[in-house]
Design a protein around this motif. Structure first.
Motif, short mmCIF file in Angstrom:
data_model
loop_
_atom_site.label_atom_id
_atom_site.label_comp_id
_atom_site.label_asym_id
_atom_site.label_seq_id
_atom_site.Cartn_x
_atom_site.Cartn_y
_atom_site.Cartn_z
N TYR A 138 24.21 85.68 -6.05
CA TYR A 138 25.13 86.74 -6.50
C TYR A 138 24.98 88.02 -5.68
N GLY A 139 24.72 87.85 -4.39
CA GLY A 139 24.65 89.00 -3.50
C GLY A 139 23.55 89.99 -3.82
N GLY A 140 22.56 89.58 -4.59
CA GLY A 140 21.47 90.47 -4.95
C GLY A 140 21.72 91.26 -6.23
N PHE A 141 22.83 90.97 -6.90
CA PHE A 141 23.07 91.61 -8.21
C PHE A 141 22.26 90.87 -9.27
N CYS A 142 22.05 91.51 -10.40
CA CYS A 142 21.28 90.95 -11.51
C CYS A 142 21.92 89.66 -12.02
N ALA A 143 21.13 88.59 -12.06
CA ALA A 143 21.63 87.28 -12.50
C ALA A 143 22.09 87.31 -13.96
N MET A 144 21.35 87.99 -14.83
CA MET A 144 21.76 88.08 -16.23
C MET A 144 23.03 88.90 -16.36
N GLY A 145 23.14 89.95 -15.57
CA GLY A 145 24.37 90.75 -15.57
C GLY A 145 25.57 89.90 -15.22
N VAL A 146 25.44 89.07 -14.19
CA VAL A 146 26.55 88.21 -13.79
C VAL A 146 26.88 87.22 -14.91
N ALA A 147 25.86 86.71 -15.59
CA ALA A 147 26.10 85.80 -16.72
C ALA A 147 26.90 86.50 -17.82
N LEU A 148 26.76 87.83 -17.90
CA LEU A 148 27.48 88.62 -18.91
C LEU A 148 28.70 89.33 -18.33
N GLU A 149 29.14 88.87 -17.14
CA GLU A 149 30.33 89.41 -16.46
C GLU A 149 30.15 90.87 -16.04
#
Length: 168
Positions: free
Chosen positions: A101-112
C-alpha cells in the motif's frame, strides 16, 4: 455469533477508532501529506519509509535507518539503504522489498483510509512488508491479519489515488 464474540468485536472496533483518533493530530517526525493523491507515502524529498532501509526488514527482521549515500529510485520514490549491498539487492528485485500500500498504514487501508505508516511498526507477512500508524492500531490489525489484508486488498484500488483528507 456468541455474546462474548460480539463484545470482543465491539472492543476491537472501539480500539481501532481510538487509534485512528490519535492519528488525526499531525506527527512532527513524519512528513505525511494529507493532501497528496499519490499512491506512495513520500516525504517532501520523495523519500519513502521515512528513510528506513526496505531490505533490512527482510534480511535483519528489523527497522534500520538508511543513509543518503546509498539510494535507489523506484516508482518515483527514493529508497535509502544502510549499504551498497542492500541497495543492489533492492535494485535486483524491488517488488520483493517495496512496502504494501505504498507505505501507508495497512489497518488504515483496511478501513478505507490512507494513514502514515510508522516504519518501526511493521510486520512481514508472506514476505511482504506492512506498516501501521501506531502501536494501538497495529495491535488491532494483528488481531486478524489475514482478514485485514483481504479488506485492504479490496479497498486499495479504490482509495490509492485519493488524498487522505478526502477519505472520510
Amino acid at each position: 455469533m456468541s455474546v462474548s464474540a460480539l463484545l470482543r468485536r465491539a472492543a476491537l472496533v472501539g480500539l481501532t477508532l481510538a487509534g485512528l483518533a490519535i492519528v488525526a493530530a499531525p506527527m512532527p517526525s513524519h512528513a505525511f501529506d494529507p493532501a497528496s493523491t499519490a499512491a506512495i507515502n513520500l516525504d517532501k524529498d520523495a523519500v519513502i519509509l521515512h528513510g528506513y532501509d526496505a531490505v533490512a526488514y527482510q534480511t535483519q527482521n528489523k527497522a534500520v535507518k538508511g543513509m543518503a549515500d546509498y539510494t535507489a529510485t523506484h516508482k518515483g520514490a527514493t529508497y535509502r539503504f544502510v549499504s551498497a549491498a542492500n541497495r543492489d539487492l533492492f535494485k535486483a528485485n524491488p517488488a520483493k522489498y517495496e512496502p504494501a500500500y505504498g507505505g501507508f498504514c495497512a489497518m488504515g487501508v483496511a478501513l478505507e483510509k490512507k494513514l502514515d505508516g510508522d516504519p518501526e511498526l511493521f510486520r512481514l507477512v508472506d514476505g511482504k512488508l506492512y506498516l501501521n500508524v501506531n502501536a494501538d492500531v497495529q495491535k488491532v490489525w494483528s488481531g486478524d491479519i489475514p482478514g485485514n489484508i483481504a479488506k485492504a486488498e479490496t479497498n486499495w484500488p479504490e482509495i490509492k489515488a485519493k488524498a487522505p483528507k478526502d477519505l472520510n
